[in-house]
Write an enzyme that holds these catalytic residues in place. Structure first.
Site, short mmCIF file in Angstrom:
data_model
loop_
_atom_site.label_atom_id
_atom_site.label_comp_id
_atom_site.label_asym_id
_atom_site.label_seq_id
_atom_site.Cartn_x
_atom_site.Cartn_y
_atom_site.Cartn_z
N LYS A 22 0.49 8.38 -6.45
CA LYS A 22 1.71 7.49 -5.86
C LYS A 22 2.83 5.78 -6.16
CE LYS A 22 1.95 5.66 -1.81
NZ LYS A 22 2.79 4.95 -1.34
N ASN A 23 1.42 5.00 -6.16
CA ASN A 23 2.34 3.92 -5.97
C ASN A 23 2.43 3.45 -7.38
OD1 ASN A 23 2.05 3.79 -3.40
ND2 ASN A 23 0.27 2.43 -3.57
N ARG A 93 10.22 2.40 1.41
CA ARG A 93 9.76 0.88 1.11
C ARG A 93 10.43 -0.04 -0.60
NH1 ARG A 93 8.77 -4.02 3.33
NH2 ARG A 93 8.60 -5.44 2.19
N CYS A 117 7.52 -2.39 8.81
CA CYS A 117 6.67 -1.73 9.21
C CYS A 117 5.64 -1.82 10.15
CB CYS A 117 6.46 -0.57 7.37
SG CYS A 117 4.96 -0.58 6.44
N ARG A 122 5.97 -7.22 6.56
CA ARG A 122 6.02 -6.84 5.14
C ARG A 122 7.36 -8.07 4.13
NH1 ARG A 122 3.77 -1.11 4.50
NH2 ARG A 122 3.40 -2.45 2.14
N ILE A 124 9.85 -10.45 2.23
CA ILE A 124 9.71 -10.24 0.58
C ILE A 124 10.11 -11.54 0.08
CG2 ILE A 124 10.06 -7.52 0.56
CD1 ILE A 124 13.45 -9.09 0.04
N ASP A 125 9.41 -12.75 0.19
CA ASP A 125 10.09 -13.53 0.03
C ASP A 125 9.62 -14.21 -1.43
OD1 ASP A 125 7.60 -14.14 1.50
OD2 ASP A 125 7.03 -15.75 0.67
N GLN A 126 8.55 -13.25 -1.93
CA GLN A 126 7.95 -13.90 -2.99
C GLN A 126 8.77 -12.89 -4.66
OE1 GLN A 126 5.07 -15.72 -3.98
NE2 GLN A 126 5.82 -15.97 -1.65
N ASP A 305 -6.35 0.15 1.80
CA ASP A 305 -5.48 1.60 1.57
C ASP A 305 -6.24 2.62 2.27
OD1 ASP A 305 -2.59 0.49 1.73
OD2 ASP A 305 -2.27 1.62 -0.84
N ILE A 327 -5.14 -8.31 4.29
CA ILE A 327 -3.73 -7.87 3.33
C ILE A 327 -2.69 -8.10 4.45
CG2 ILE A 327 -2.05 -6.46 1.60
CD1 ILE A 327 -5.08 -7.85 0.81
N ARG A 397 3.72 11.78 2.99
CA ARG A 397 4.77 10.56 2.35
C ARG A 397 3.18 10.66 1.35
NH1 ARG A 397 5.19 5.07 4.25
NH2 ARG A 397 4.22 5.06 2.31
C1 UD1 Z 1 1.60 -2.43 -1.92
C2 UD1 Z 1 1.17 -0.92 -2.09
C3 UD1 Z 1 0.45 -0.33 -0.61
C4 UD1 Z 1 -0.74 -1.08 -0.80
C5 UD1 Z 1 -0.38 -2.73 -0.54
C6 UD1 Z 1 -1.46 -4.03 -1.14
C7 UD1 Z 1 2.81 0.65 -3.41
C8 UD1 Z 1 4.43 1.26 -3.41
N1 UD1 Z 1 2.54 -0.28 -2.26
O1 UD1 Z 1 2.40 -2.62 -1.18
O2 UD1 Z 1 -0.30 0.96 -0.82
O3 UD1 Z 1 -1.43 -1.57 0.89
O4 UD1 Z 1 0.00 -3.33 -2.05
O5 UD1 Z 1 -2.30 -2.86 -2.02
O6 UD1 Z 1 2.42 0.21 -4.95
N2 UD1 Z 1 3.51 -10.92 1.06
C9 UD1 Z 1 4.06 -11.74 0.39
N3 UD1 Z 1 5.31 -12.20 0.49
C10 UD1 Z 1 5.85 -11.78 -0.67
C11 UD1 Z 1 5.31 -9.89 -0.24
C12 UD1 Z 1 3.84 -9.60 0.30
O7 UD1 Z 1 3.92 -12.63 1.80
O8 UD1 Z 1 7.01 -11.54 -0.41
C13 UD1 Z 1 2.80 -10.57 1.52
C14 UD1 Z 1 2.42 -9.22 2.66
O9 UD1 Z 1 3.23 -9.49 3.60
C15 UD1 Z 1 1.16 -8.83 2.14
C16 UD1 Z 1 0.50 -9.43 0.71
O10 UD1 Z 1 1.31 -10.41 0.66
O11 UD1 Z 1 -0.09 -9.05 3.61
C17 UD1 Z 1 0.82 -7.84 0.14
O12 UD1 Z 1 1.25 -7.30 -0.03
P1 UD1 Z 1 1.88 -6.23 -0.94
O13 UD1 Z 1 0.46 -6.33 -2.00
O14 UD1 Z 1 3.33 -7.25 -1.60
O15 UD1 Z 1 2.19 -5.00 -0.89
P2 UD1 Z 1 3.13 -3.96 -1.48
O16 UD1 Z 1 3.60 -4.01 -2.46
O17 UD1 Z 1 4.14 -4.19 -0.32
#
Ligand code: UD1
Length: 430
Positions: A22-23, A93, A117, A122, A124-126, A305, A327, A397
């Protein structure tokens, strides 16, 4: 509302085909809009998340043709709009992958800002930092992330946290930028590699995916391709733990065993027997399960996950186990539901201390999110008596035909929507 009715107690036995990841599909489908030529994608799982993303793509003019249940043709030559509405983002998302894809191709995208969520904050700063490093203006207005630029220029992006989503979004934005982009501290998950392979098959020049430094040399354009998505690591892991928890004997087929190493290692540690071949793993649980400790980590560590599924197994294992979630900060909400089934688990901040119990007992519970929902189904399959699980739309989902696949392994599980159907189920399974 539909529920699962489950009568526990049957060991799961047999073989199960694992679908496409899925991802990976979410990233690859979004990236398919980056060429005007037709792209054919195989092994797309037929789950709610991928279907919602396809609808979001259609809403901006992408032509999506379903060749069969798992094969999809995408043509994005007629995109007429670069705004992705809030409705899609609310449902899923990962629609935010369309920011990277549209920005990379059209130098502009407006996408509703994803909210929180139920597994935690979650941010998205990065993602934003990466887009800005490539020269895009990014602003947030009226709940939308608006990003635009005249040109994207390759750059050096250091990720402060290992983020799957940010790595994927930056990779897509950089693929047709001028010059080279280097992403450091990149995520190494199999679906990051799958996206890189897909983009390379469209003419991109990406090296290092699967390591923590990814180098992307911009190319002027991408072309059409045919591509098959990798198997779903988490679906496979879920069935492997279902075998362990029900004292069963299950072979997950059409998998990449390398992607399952951290999951297999923990199953061995708690006393399961494993047999691996090129594209299958057999899990046999003939002895009582033992305890262990586990901490979720980015790939190749133990996946967040899979955290609820291993917690369900350790809840029935002899001794005390500790599960640390590193995480997402709020990923133990399902423990309350598991406690109602008889588990003895104490959660302190990001750690669960689990004292194994002899058995779970059936109860009326709700799925709080996708993976926790699947884990509760596994708990119910092992429990004494009947369990009903609400909010199964979360499970749908990400798991295609979850109930049917479990039935084929001997599970007594049915989708029901009325009290009468529940009574009928109870009569049938007694
Ligand atoms: C993806 C997966 C999700 C999985 C997660 C971790 C998809 C669609 N979803 O979610 O199933 O649980 O990876 O393996 O592939 N973070 C920040 N800033 C950012 C982005 C992330 O601080 O801009 C933090 C998040 O809060 C979290 C960590 O980084 O603590 C990892 O998140 P991330 O790997 O980005 O997860 P997703 O891509 O949302």
């Amino acid at each position: 509302m539909e529920q699962y009715a489950i009568k526990g107690g049957n060991p799961l036995v047999g073989e199960v085909e694992i679908g496409g990841a899925k991802n990976a599909a979410l990233a690859i489908l979004a990236a398919a809009v980056m060429t005007d030529e037709t792209v054919l994608i195989e092994n797309v799982p037929d789950v709610r998340d991928t279907n919602v993303l396809l609808q979001a793509m259609e809403s901006v003019g992408v032509i999506v043709t379903k060749i069969d249940r798992h094969t999809i043709k995408v043509n994005a030559a007629q995109v007429h709009d670069l705004i992705i509405e809030d409705d899609y983002i609310k449902k899923i998302r990962a629609s935010y992958y369309l920011i990277g894809a549209l920005l990379g191709k059209y130098r502009k995208a407006e996408v509703a800002l994803p909210g929180g969520c139920n597994i935690g904050l979650r941010p998205i700063d990065q993602h934003i930092k990466g887009f800005r490093a490539l020269g895009a203006n990014v602003r947030i207005e009226h709940g939308l992330i608006i990003t635009e630029t005249d040109k994207l220029i390759g750059s050096h992006v250091y990720m402060d946290v290992v983020s799957v989503g940010a790595t994927i979004n930056v990779m897509m934005a950089a693929v047709m930028a001028e010059g080279q982009t280097t992403v450091e501290n990149a995520a190494k998950e199999p679906h990051v590699v799958d996206l890189a392979n897909f983009l390379n098959s469209m003419g991109a020049n990406i090296k290092g995916a699967g390591t923590d430094v990814i180098k992307i040399k911009g190319v002027p354009r991408l072309h059409g391709t045919e591509y098959t998505i990798i198997p779903d690591q988490i679906e496979a892991g879920t069935f492997m733990f279902a075998a362990a928890v029900t004292k069963g004997d299950v072979t997950v087929k059409n998998v990449i065993p390398k992607h399952l190493e951290s999951i297999s290692a923990k199953l061995l540690e708690i006393g399961c027997e494993l047999e691996e071949s090129d594209d299958a793993v057999r899990v046999v649980a003939s002895k009582p399960l033992g305890h262990t400790h586990v901490k979720t980590l980015p790939y190749p560590g133990f996946p967040t996950d899979m955290q609820p599924q291993i917690t369900v197994a350790l809840g029935l294992s002899g001794g005390t186990s500790i599960v640390t979630e590193s995480i997402f900060e709020n990923r133990f909400k399902y423990v309350d539901e598991l406690t109602r089934m008889g588990a003895n688990i104490k959660v302190e901040s990001n750690t669960a201390i689990i004292d194994g119990v002899e058995k779970y007992t059936g109860a009326s519970i709700s799925a709080p999110d996708l993976r926790a929902g699947a884990a509760l189904v596994i708990a119910a399959l092992a429990a004494e008596g009947t369990t009903t699980i609400d909010d199964i739309q979360y499970i749908e989902r990400g798991y295609e035909d979850f109930d049917l696949k479990l039935q084929s392994l001997g599970a007594q599980i049915e989708k029901i929507s009325t009290e009468r159907e529940l009574q009928k189920f109870k009569l049938r399974v007694v």
